[in-house]
Structure formats: C-alpha cells, structure tokens
Design a protein around this motif. Structure first.
Motif, PDB file in Angstrom:
ATOM      1  N   ALA A  39       0.843  -1.194   0.000  1.00  0.00           N
ATOM      2  CA  ALA A  39       0.000   0.000   0.000  1.00  0.00           C
ATOM      3  C   ALA A  39       0.879   1.244   0.000  1.00  0.00           C
ATOM      4  N   PRO A  40       0.396   2.338  -0.561  1.00  0.00           N
ATOM      5  CA  PRO A  40       1.179   3.573  -0.552  1.00  0.00           C
ATOM      6  C   PRO A  40       1.423   4.050   0.872  1.00  0.00           C
ATOM      7  N   ALA A  41       2.549   4.718   1.058  1.00  0.00           N
ATOM      8  CA  ALA A  41       2.899   5.202   2.384  1.00  0.00           C
ATOM      9  C   ALA A  41       1.864   6.221   2.851  1.00  0.00           C
ATOM     10  N   ALA A  42       1.391   6.056   4.079  1.00  0.00           N
ATOM     11  CA  ALA A  42       0.383   6.963   4.617  1.00  0.00           C
ATOM     12  C   ALA A  42       1.033   8.302   4.959  1.00  0.00           C
ATOM     13  N   PRO A  43       0.397   9.411   4.597  1.00  0.00           N
ATOM     14  CA  PRO A  43       0.947  10.726   4.936  1.00  0.00           C
ATOM     15  C   PRO A  43       0.823  10.997   6.428  1.00  0.00           C
ATOM     16  N   ASP A  44       1.652  11.884   6.918  1.00  0.00           N
ATOM     17  CA  ASP A  44       1.608  12.287   8.322  1.00  0.00           C
ATOM     18  C   ASP A  44       0.547  13.375   8.458  1.00  0.00           C
ATOM     19  N   LEU A  45      -0.704  12.961   8.606  1.00  0.00           N
ATOM     20  CA  LEU A  45      -1.795  13.924   8.642  1.00  0.00           C
ATOM     21  C   LEU A  45      -1.705  14.911   9.811  1.00  0.00           C
ATOM     22  N   ASP A  62      -3.026  15.396  -3.257  1.00  0.00           N
ATOM     23  CA  ASP A  62      -4.020  15.736  -4.273  1.00  0.00           C
ATOM     24  C   ASP A  62      -4.620  14.513  -4.983  1.00  0.00           C
ATOM     25  N   PRO A  63      -3.829  13.503  -5.381  1.00  0.00           N
ATOM     26  CA  PRO A  63      -4.444  12.342  -6.041  1.00  0.00           C
ATOM     27  C   PRO A  63      -5.480  11.641  -5.175  1.00  0.00           C
ATOM     28  N   ALA A  64      -5.201  11.503  -3.874  1.00  0.00           N
ATOM     29  CA  ALA A  64      -6.153  10.822  -2.993  1.00  0.00           C
ATOM     30  C   ALA A  64      -7.416  11.648  -2.780  1.00  0.00           C
ATOM     31  N   VAL A  65      -7.288  12.965  -2.770  1.00  0.00           N
ATOM     32  CA  VAL A  65      -8.461  13.826  -2.570  1.00  0.00           C
ATOM     33  C   VAL A  65      -9.435  13.691  -3.733  1.00  0.00           C
ATOM     34  N   HIS A  66      -8.916  13.471  -4.942  1.00  0.00           N
ATOM     35  CA  HIS A  66      -9.761  13.451  -6.133  1.00  0.00           C
ATOM     36  C   HIS A  66     -10.023  12.051  -6.683  1.00  0.00           C
ATOM     37  N   ASP A  67      -9.440  11.032  -6.086  1.00  0.00           N
ATOM     38  CA  ASP A  67      -9.646   9.663  -6.558  1.00  0.00           C
ATOM     39  C   ASP A  67     -10.034   8.787  -5.369  1.00  0.00           C
ATOM     40  N   ALA A  73      -7.095   3.420  -0.386  1.00  0.00           N
ATOM     41  CA  ALA A  73      -5.794   2.765  -0.209  1.00  0.00           C
ATOM     42  C   ALA A  73      -5.022   3.372   0.953  1.00  0.00           C
ATOM     43  N   LEU A  74      -5.298   4.639   1.273  1.00  0.00           N
ATOM     44  CA  LEU A  74      -4.639   5.297   2.400  1.00  0.00           C
ATOM     45  C   LEU A  74      -5.399   5.122   3.713  1.00  0.00           C
ATOM     46  N   GLY A  75      -6.545   4.434   3.654  1.00  0.00           N
ATOM     47  CA  GLY A  75      -7.351   4.279   4.861  1.00  0.00           C
ATOM     48  C   GLY A  75      -8.334   5.405   5.080  1.00  0.00           C
ATOM     49  N   TRP A  76      -8.693   6.117   3.993  1.00  0.00           N
ATOM     50  CA  TRP A  76      -9.661   7.203   4.078  1.00  0.00           C
ATOM     51  C   TRP A  76     -10.976   6.753   3.449  1.00  0.00           C
ATOM     52  N   LYS A  77     -12.064   6.904   4.148  1.00  0.00           N
ATOM     53  CA  LYS A  77     -13.387   6.578   3.611  1.00  0.00           C
ATOM     54  C   LYS A  77     -14.059   7.870   3.151  1.00  0.00           C
ATOM     55  N   PRO A  78     -14.325   8.019   1.834  1.00  0.00           N
ATOM     56  CA  PRO A  78     -15.009   9.230   1.368  1.00  0.00           C
ATOM     57  C   PRO A  78     -16.381   9.378   2.014  1.00  0.00           C
ATOM     58  N   LEU A  79     -16.708  10.601   2.419  1.00  0.00           N
ATOM     59  CA  LEU A  79     -17.985  10.895   3.062  1.00  0.00           C
ATOM     60  C   LEU A  79     -18.856  11.743   2.139  1.00  0.00           C
ATOM     61  N   PRO A  80     -20.189  11.709   2.355  1.00  0.00           N
ATOM     62  CA  PRO A  80     -21.072  12.570   1.558  1.00  0.00           C
ATOM     63  C   PRO A  80     -20.656  14.033   1.690  1.00  0.00           C
ATOM     64  N   GLN A  81     -20.795  14.781   0.605  1.00  0.00           N
ATOM     65  CA  GLN A  81     -20.379  16.174   0.587  1.00  0.00           C
ATOM     66  C   GLN A  81     -21.478  17.049   1.169  1.00  0.00           C
ATOM     67  N   THR A  87     -14.259  18.608   0.874  1.00  0.00           N
ATOM     68  CA  THR A  87     -14.216  17.185   0.557  1.00  0.00           C
ATOM     69  C   THR A  87     -13.806  16.464   1.828  1.00  0.00           C
ATOM     70  N   GLU A  88     -14.682  15.580   2.334  1.00  0.00           N
ATOM     71  CA  GLU A  88     -14.489  15.004   3.666  1.00  0.00           C
ATOM     72  C   GLU A  88     -14.205  13.504   3.609  1.00  0.00           C
ATOM     73  N   PHE A  89     -13.452  13.037   4.627  1.00  0.00           N
ATOM     74  CA  PHE A  89     -13.109  11.629   4.734  1.00  0.00           C
ATOM     75  C   PHE A  89     -13.182  11.201   6.196  1.00  0.00           C
ATOM     76  N   GLU A  90     -13.514   9.920   6.384  1.00  0.00           N
ATOM     77  CA  GLU A  90     -13.425   9.289   7.704  1.00  0.00           C
ATOM     78  C   GLU A  90     -12.209   8.365   7.695  1.00  0.00           C
ATOM     79  N   LEU A  91     -11.382   8.462   8.724  1.00  0.00           N
ATOM     80  CA  LEU A  91     -10.159   7.669   8.806  1.00  0.00           C
ATOM     81  C   LEU A  91     -10.445   6.332   9.482  1.00  0.00           C
ATOM     82  N   THR A  92      -9.750   5.297   9.038  1.00  0.00           N
ATOM     83  CA  THR A  92      -9.914   3.992   9.676  1.00  0.00           C
ATOM     84  C   THR A  92      -9.282   3.970  11.057  1.00  0.00           C
ATOM     85  N   ALA A  93      -8.286   4.802  11.278  1.00  0.00           N
ATOM     86  CA  ALA A  93      -7.632   4.899  12.586  1.00  0.00           C
ATOM     87  C   ALA A  93      -7.615   6.360  13.010  1.00  0.00           C
TER      88      ALA A  93
END
Length: 210
Positions: A39-45, A62-67, A73-81, A87-93
């Motif tokens: 899996a791609p390396a997770a960014p230091d959020l 930017d690629p993860a925000v728009h794809d 793959a980074l552990g982000w679940k896209p959320l309803p806008q 653009t919102e995401f729920e993290l697995t951790a």
C-alpha cells in the motif's frame, strides 16, 4: 493555486514491452511481488494539519483527494459532501491534532483540516495564539501566518510566494464542531493591477435624490 501532474502511457507500447520482458526476464521473487502490492505510504496527517510540513508535502495528497480508490488505499473513507466547499473523509484509525482525537478530516482549496468534537472554536484558537478574523455568535474564524518564503521559478520567470497559515473556525454545515487546519498557499508575485476605470455611464450618473 493547485499543481497537478497527469501521467499518460501508450497501451500498445506497454503490451509489446511486457511481451518481450516475459521471454527474457526471470520470474519475480516474493520480495518483488511484495513491493508491487504494498500500500502507498500513509501521509503524516497530524503534521500536515498542524502546519509542520511544506507545500510539496500537501500537494502529494491531491491524487487521494480526487480519486476515491487512492483515498481508500490510504485508509480514508469518502464521506457525503455536506458542504459544497469541502471534501471530507473518515479515517480507519484516529489521529490526534493539538491534543484532540478525531477520525474526521476535510480538504478545501489549499487547506487540510481536522474536524473536532469541540462546540466552541475560541478556546483552541486562544491556546494556539491565533489572530481574530471574525468573531460573532454565529461565525468564528481565527488564523495566523506561521511562515512565508519566496523563490524564483526560472521556468515561468516569476517569484513564487509560499505561505503556511494555521486556522481555526466553525461552519454552519457542521454544528457543534471545530475545524482546525493548515493552508498551504502558493501564489505568484506580480505588479498590483491598476483599478479599472468606471464606465462613462456610471461615472456621469447622478445619485437618486430619493
């Protein structure tokens, strides 16, 4: 200003190359397979949200925000806008930002934010020693520019201004929440535009006495 780099490839050339490689290349080892499926390396959020990184690090998101597939793959679940500007995401951790845990992050323009379960943004803004932009019963915005740098871009012949700004706010679409994050602003330095002259009709108009 968002910088995007699109990669393109020619399908026929790839098929030809893969056919030649299969005839001569050795069978892949387990290590090779692991490298390709990793899996791609997770960014230091937390570091990005707390303004402890640079614009180049922010642009890598930017690629993860728009794809959505890259986000997952980074552990982000896209959320309803809920908010058209976010653009919102729920993290697995969960992550911890300025001492507060959250699984909820958002992107808006050149900003990355954590959405915290804090009904009032003012105590956090005071803790971070931010300056007041707006402070009304309905809306609160606080911020501070932490650093700014300039560099000359020989390709464009322009001076690029990079500003890192920490901000805390609330928003009507997320009642009971506090948004804290960092803006990674990249702009160009140029001459101030001259004010446009009013059209003749407007310049000669007489105000209505009523």
């Amino acid at each position: 200003m968002t910088v995007r780099v699109n990669a393109a490839c020619v399908a026929a050339a790839l098929i030809l190359c893969s056919g030649l490689a299969s005839a001569s290349a050795p069978a892949p080892t387990p290590a090779d397979t692991a490298d390709k499926t990793a899996a791609p390396a997770a960014p230091d959020l937390p570091a990005l949200i707390e303004c402890r990184r640079e614009i180049a690090d922010f642009l890598k998101l930017d690629p993860a925000v728009h794809d959505p597939l890259k986000a997952v793959a980074l552990g982000w679940k896209p959320l309803p806008q809920v908010n058209p500007f976010m653009t919102e995401f729920e993290l697995t951790a969960p992550i911890t930002v300025f001492g507060h845990p959250t699984r909820h992050i958002a992107f808006s323009g050149d900003s990355v934010m954590a959405i915290l379960d804090l009904p009032d943004p003012r105590p956090l803004a005071h803790q971070l020693q931010l300056e007041t932009g707006i402070d009304t019963p309905a809306k609160a915005i606080f911020g501070k520019q932490l650093r700014a740098t300039e560099r000359f871009d020989p390709d464009s012949g322009q001076t690029l201004i990079q500003a890192i700004i920490l901000n805390v706010s609330n928003v009507a679409t997320h009642p009971g929440k506090t948004l804290v994050g960092c803006s990674y602003n990249l702009d160009t330095e140029g001459p101030e535009p001259e004010p446009a002259s009013p059209p003749p009709a407007a310049a000669n108009a007489v105000p209505n006495a009523d």
